[in-house]
Design a protein around this motif. Structure first.
Motif, short mmCIF file in Angstrom:
data_model
loop_
_atom_site.label_atom_id
_atom_site.label_comp_id
_atom_site.label_asym_id
_atom_site.label_seq_id
_atom_site.Cartn_x
_atom_site.Cartn_y
_atom_site.Cartn_z
N PHE A 1 0.82 -1.21 0.00
CA PHE A 1 0.00 0.00 0.00
C PHE A 1 0.85 1.26 0.00
N ARG A 2 2.08 1.17 0.53
CA ARG A 2 2.95 2.33 0.61
C ARG A 2 3.30 2.89 -0.77
N HIS A 3 3.20 2.04 -1.81
CA HIS A 3 3.53 2.52 -3.16
C HIS A 3 2.57 3.62 -3.62
N LEU A 4 1.39 3.67 -3.00
CA LEU A 4 0.43 4.73 -3.29
C LEU A 4 1.07 6.10 -3.07
N LEU A 5 1.82 6.22 -1.97
CA LEU A 5 2.50 7.48 -1.65
C LEU A 5 3.57 7.80 -2.67
N MET A 6 4.36 6.77 -3.01
CA MET A 6 5.49 7.00 -3.92
C MET A 6 5.00 7.36 -5.30
N SER A 7 3.97 6.65 -5.76
CA SER A 7 3.39 6.93 -7.06
C SER A 7 2.86 8.37 -7.12
N SER A 8 2.24 8.82 -6.01
CA SER A 8 1.72 10.19 -5.96
C SER A 8 2.84 11.21 -6.09
N ALA A 9 3.95 10.96 -5.37
CA ALA A 9 5.06 11.91 -5.40
C ALA A 9 5.71 11.93 -6.79
N LEU A 10 5.78 10.78 -7.45
CA LEU A 10 6.39 10.73 -8.78
C LEU A 10 5.52 11.42 -9.82
N ALA A 11 4.19 11.44 -9.59
CA ALA A 11 3.27 12.02 -10.57
C ALA A 11 3.60 13.48 -10.86
N VAL A 12 4.18 14.16 -9.85
CA VAL A 12 4.55 15.57 -10.03
C VAL A 12 5.50 15.75 -11.21
N TYR A 13 6.34 14.73 -11.46
CA TYR A 13 7.33 14.82 -12.54
C TYR A 13 6.88 14.14 -13.82
N LEU A 14 5.65 13.64 -13.85
CA LEU A 14 5.17 12.93 -15.03
C LEU A 14 3.92 13.60 -15.61
N ARG A 15 3.88 14.92 -15.43
CA ARG A 15 2.75 15.70 -15.92
C ARG A 15 2.53 15.50 -17.43
N GLY A 16 1.26 15.15 -17.81
CA GLY A 16 0.89 15.10 -19.21
C GLY A 16 1.49 13.95 -20.00
N VAL A 17 2.10 13.00 -19.34
CA VAL A 17 2.69 11.84 -20.03
C VAL A 17 1.57 10.86 -20.40
#
Lengths: 234, 109
Positions: free
Chosen positions: A84-100
């Motif tokens: 479940f912790r990957h939910l946090l990591m995925s959220s933080a990474l999303a900031v750098y994957l805008r519009g992909v």
């Protein structure tokens, strides 16, 4: 920025960032392969698990549960909770994957682990990183994981435990990445709170909730402190 | 393992699905719209919090049974390793030094 690199430079830099992860996966993967073999899972079986699940701690738990005859439902539930912790990591990474595009994201998401997250976030933040090199980090780590678990299932008993201090590889990597992330008082404060919360939760509550509880709690505490200070300055 | 191969594959599929979903859902949903600034500020603190949460029990606690232990070789080695990381900011060098020191403490202790 994404087009300024040649393909070979991209591979070189991606693999250059990934090697500490791969080194750290080696002893873990071999240990898992040995345990899987003891639980009656053959090398193909553990290789498939590493490929389809790709989550170290969940796989250790699953192998132990299989050995003790747990039900499929119980194993799947344990896997869900641990990861479940990957939910946090995925959220933080999303900031750098805008519009992909969704195709890239679907492939990229597969490789989000504690280790690839920590390496890629550090690089993304430095500004000199793109999603392709990040994807190479994810996939190289996955390949190393699959290979080392299969190797463990085949020849694990031949390798002495604790050889070359390799068991410290991931701890060493996390220590250095933590240093990279300490950019000022709020980050230091968050790290300290998170460490204390994590140990307290680890000791008080069985299972793996300590990472999520400590990370959410500490990030929220750091965030509130930051807000409070900023408001005071105005 | 007493499980048939087809059942084992089903188990892996289910484990894979519940692992993949929390990895995929946030990048898929959050990369499509601009995030509010408070969320970006909060997420900015997540990596340091996650790293510290992963490290602290590995350095300060025994795993079976779980107990506080301030005398672990992992903690002893962490000091010089952390200093080296602060000084050099080299990831590869830090990993190798940590491994070497840990190996050394295994010989001495």
């Amino acid at each position: 920025m994404e087009n300024s690199l040649t393909t070979s430079a991209r591979w070189r830099q991606g693999l250059g960032a990934a090697w500490p992860i791969c080194l750290g996966y080696l002893p873990l993967g071999i240990a898992l392969g040995v345990l899987a073999r003891q639980a009656g899972i053959d090398p193909l079986g553990i290789g498939l698990m590493s490929l389809l699940v790709f989550a170290g701690s969940a796989q250790f738990i699953a192998v132990a549960m299989l050995a003790s005859g747990a039900s499929v439902g119980a194993i799947v539930l344990a896997t869900l909770v641990v990861n479940f912790r990957h939910l946090l990591m995925s959220s933080a990474l999303a900031v750098y994957l805008r519009g992909v595009g969704p195709g890239f994201l679907a492939l990229f998401a597969y490789g989000i682990t504690d280790e690839s997250f920590a390496v890629n976030m550090t690089r993304f933040r430095s500004g000199d990183w793109d999603r392709w090199r990040a994807l190479i980090v994810n996939q190289a780590a996955n390949a190393a994981w699959v290979l080392s678990t299969v190797a463990g299932a085949f020849l694990g008993e031949l390798i002495p435990a604790g050889a070359f201090g390799i068991d410290y590889a991931l701890i060493g990597m996390f220590l250095c990445l933590l240093v990279f992330q300490l950019r000022g008082a709020f980050h230091l404060f968050t790290a300290l709170i998170s460490g204390v919360l994590s140990v307290a939760c680890y000791l008080a509550v069985p299972g793996d909730s300590y990472v999520v509880v400590a990370a959410v709690g500490a990030a929220s505490a750091g965030f509130l402190l930051q807000r409070h200070k900023r408001r005071g300055r105005r | 393992m007493s499980m048939a191969f087809a059942d084992y594959l089903f188990l892996l599929g289910a484990m894979g699905a519940v692992t993949y979903l929390p990895r995929w859902l946030p990048v898929f949903l959050l990369s499509r719209r601009p995030l509010p600034s408070w969320l970006i500020d909060w997420l900015d603190l997540i990596p340091v919090a996650v790293l510290s949460a992963l490290l602290a029990p590995a350095l300060l606690a025994d795993s079976a049974p779980r107990a506080l232990n301030l005398g672990k070789p992992e903690l002893l080695v962490a000091g010089p390793t952390l200093l080296f990381a602060l000084k050099t900011r080299s990831l590869g060098g830090t990993v190798l030094l940590g491994m070497f020191l840990y190996w050394l403490t295994g010989l001495v202790l």
